[in-house]
Each structure stands twice: as structure tokens, then as C-alpha cells.
Design a protein around this motif. Structure first.
Motif, PDB file in Angstrom:
ATOM      1  N   THR A  65      -3.704  40.274  10.175  1.00  0.00           N
ATOM      2  CA  THR A  65      -2.505  39.553   9.754  1.00  0.00           C
ATOM      3  C   THR A  65      -1.941  38.732  10.902  1.00  0.00           C
ATOM      4  N   ALA A  66      -1.878  39.314  12.090  1.00  0.00           N
ATOM      5  CA  ALA A  66      -1.383  38.590  13.263  1.00  0.00           C
ATOM      6  C   ALA A  66      -2.266  37.379  13.552  1.00  0.00           C
ATOM      7  N   ASP A  67      -3.579  37.555  13.458  1.00  0.00           N
ATOM      8  CA  ASP A  67      -4.500  36.430  13.668  1.00  0.00           C
ATOM      9  C   ASP A  67      -4.279  35.345  12.624  1.00  0.00           C
ATOM     10  N   TYR A  68      -4.071  35.746  11.389  1.00  0.00           N
ATOM     11  CA  TYR A  68      -3.872  34.786  10.304  1.00  0.00           C
ATOM     12  C   TYR A  68      -2.561  34.016  10.501  1.00  0.00           C
ATOM     13  N   ILE A  69      -1.533  34.689  10.961  1.00  0.00           N
ATOM     14  CA  ILE A  69      -0.251  34.021  11.234  1.00  0.00           C
ATOM     15  C   ILE A  69      -0.440  32.980  12.329  1.00  0.00           C
ATOM     16  N   MET A  70      -1.190  33.331  13.369  1.00  0.00           N
ATOM     17  CA  MET A  70      -1.455  32.371  14.445  1.00  0.00           C
ATOM     18  C   MET A  70      -2.256  31.173  13.925  1.00  0.00           C
ATOM     19  N   TYR A  71      -3.223  31.429  13.052  1.00  0.00           N
ATOM     20  CA  TYR A  71      -4.015  30.365  12.438  1.00  0.00           C
ATOM     21  C   TYR A  71      -3.114  29.422  11.637  1.00  0.00           C
ATOM     22  N   LEU A  72      -2.205  29.988  10.839  1.00  0.00           N
ATOM     23  CA  LEU A  72      -1.294  29.161  10.051  1.00  0.00           C
ATOM     24  C   LEU A  72      -0.363  28.350  10.946  1.00  0.00           C
ATOM     25  N   ARG A  73       0.105  28.978  12.027  1.00  0.00           N
ATOM     26  CA  ARG A  73       0.972  28.271  12.974  1.00  0.00           C
ATOM     27  C   ARG A  73       0.239  27.078  13.594  1.00  0.00           C
ATOM     28  N   LEU A  74      -1.026  27.281  13.936  1.00  0.00           N
ATOM     29  CA  LEU A  74      -1.829  26.204  14.495  1.00  0.00           C
ATOM     30  C   LEU A  74      -1.992  25.075  13.479  1.00  0.00           C
ATOM     31  N   GLN A  75      -2.223  25.421  12.220  1.00  0.00           N
ATOM     32  CA  GLN A  75      -2.342  24.402  11.172  1.00  0.00           C
ATOM     33  C   GLN A  75      -1.064  23.582  11.059  1.00  0.00           C
ATOM     34  N   VAL A  76       0.081  24.247  11.102  1.00  0.00           N
ATOM     35  CA  VAL A  76       1.368  23.549  11.027  1.00  0.00           C
ATOM     36  C   VAL A  76       1.506  22.601  12.212  1.00  0.00           C
ATOM     37  N   ASP A  77       1.167  23.069  13.407  1.00  0.00           N
ATOM     38  CA  ASP A  77       1.262  22.221  14.598  1.00  0.00           C
ATOM     39  C   ASP A  77       0.368  20.990  14.491  1.00  0.00           C
ATOM     40  N   VAL A  78      -0.853  21.165  14.010  1.00  0.00           N
ATOM     41  CA  VAL A  78      -1.790  20.042  13.852  1.00  0.00           C
ATOM     42  C   VAL A  78      -1.249  19.046  12.832  1.00  0.00           C
ATOM     43  N   LEU A  79      -0.767  19.551  11.714  1.00  0.00           N
ATOM     44  CA  LEU A  79      -0.238  18.659  10.682  1.00  0.00           C
ATOM     45  C   LEU A  79       1.004  17.916  11.161  1.00  0.00           C
ATOM     46  N   GLN A  80       1.846  18.580  11.937  1.00  0.00           N
ATOM     47  CA  GLN A  80       3.015  17.903  12.488  1.00  0.00           C
ATOM     48  C   GLN A  80       2.598  16.807  13.464  1.00  0.00           C
ATOM     49  N   ALA A  81       1.588  17.087  14.289  1.00  0.00           N
ATOM     50  CA  ALA A  81       1.102  16.077  15.229  1.00  0.00           C
ATOM     51  C   ALA A  81       0.515  14.881  14.478  1.00  0.00           C
ATOM     52  N   LEU A  82      -0.249  15.150  13.427  1.00  0.00           N
ATOM     53  CA  LEU A  82      -0.825  14.061  12.631  1.00  0.00           C
ATOM     54  C   LEU A  82       0.258  13.228  11.955  1.00  0.00           C
ATOM     55  N   SER A  83       1.293  13.885  11.465  1.00  0.00           N
ATOM     56  CA  SER A  83       2.359  13.136  10.794  1.00  0.00           C
ATOM     57  C   SER A  83       3.115  12.250  11.786  1.00  0.00           C
ATOM     58  N   LYS A  84       3.219  12.694  13.031  1.00  0.00           N
ATOM     59  CA  LYS A  84       3.859  11.857  14.059  1.00  0.00           C
ATOM     60  C   LYS A  84       2.980  10.664  14.389  1.00  0.00           C
ATOM     61  N   ILE A  85       1.668  10.885  14.454  1.00  0.00           N
ATOM     62  CA  ILE A  85       0.742   9.783  14.764  1.00  0.00           C
ATOM     63  C   ILE A  85       0.808   8.717  13.676  1.00  0.00           C
ATOM     64  N   TYR A  86       0.776   9.150  12.428  1.00  0.00           N
ATOM     65  CA  TYR A  86       0.771   8.223  11.305  1.00  0.00           C
ATOM     66  C   TYR A  86       2.165   7.920  10.782  1.00  0.00           C
ATOM     67  N   LYS A  87       3.180   8.466  11.455  1.00  0.00           N
ATOM     68  CA  LYS A  87       4.593   8.245  11.109  1.00  0.00           C
ATOM     69  C   LYS A  87       4.870   8.476   9.631  1.00  0.00           C
ATOM     70  N   LEU A  88       4.471   9.644   9.172  1.00  0.00           N
ATOM     71  CA  LEU A  88       4.705  10.009   7.768  1.00  0.00           C
ATOM     72  C   LEU A  88       5.967  10.799   7.615  1.00  0.00           C
TER      73      LEU A  88
END
Length: 88
Positions: A65-88
């Protein structure tokens, strides 16, 4: 010379809650009482929520569960970075 910060830390150590108290209630060790049943039900629900969690014992399930939470957190960080790049 002892700073006031050091003396404050020693006071905080003595005020820690006992690990046996959860939610204001004491946990029963063994016995198979209501608390134990409640924990088993919650573990079963967690097993259904976490991918690959079914059939895992509680200790491995919590680590997974702890590993999965970290995985989800990483996904959120990546998506936030992508949205900043593409200004969404």
C-alpha cells in the motif's frame, strides 16, 4: 550549555501517547474481540482497493500500500509537470 530548544525536546518525549491507544480506545491484544474483527474487515477492504493486494498478509499489504501511494504521488507529480509544460 543546554539550549531552550533541547529542553523542549525532552519534555515532548515524555508527553507521547502510548501506541496501544488508537482513536481514544485501547486495542485488545489477541482475544479475537470486536476490535480484531474490525481490523480484519478493514484489511479485507484494503486488499480490494490495492492492485495485487488480494491474498497478501497484513504486513506485506501495508508495505504494498505504501509503495502504491508513492506510485500514485509520482503520477500526480508527472501530470502536474506536463500540465505546466502545455499550460493546461
Amino acid at each position: 550549555m543546554v539550549s531552550s530548544l533541547d529542553s523542549g525536546c525532552s519534555n515532548m518525549r515524555s508527553r507521547r501517547r502510548r501506541p496501544s491507544a488508537v482513536g481514544g480506545r485501547r486495542l485488545r491484544v489477541g482475544g479475537g474481540g470486536r476490535t480484531s474483527r474490525t481490523v480484519r474487515v478493514k484489511v479485507k477492504k484494503l486488499q480490494m482497493l490495492i492492485p495485487g493486494g488480494r491474498g497478501l498478509e497484513a504486513e506485506r499489504l501495508f508495505r504494498h500500500t505504501a509503495d502504491y501511494i508513492m506510485y500514485l504521488r509520482l503520477q500526480v507529480d508527472v501530470l502536474q509537470a506536463l500540465s505546466k509544460i502545455y499550460k493546461l
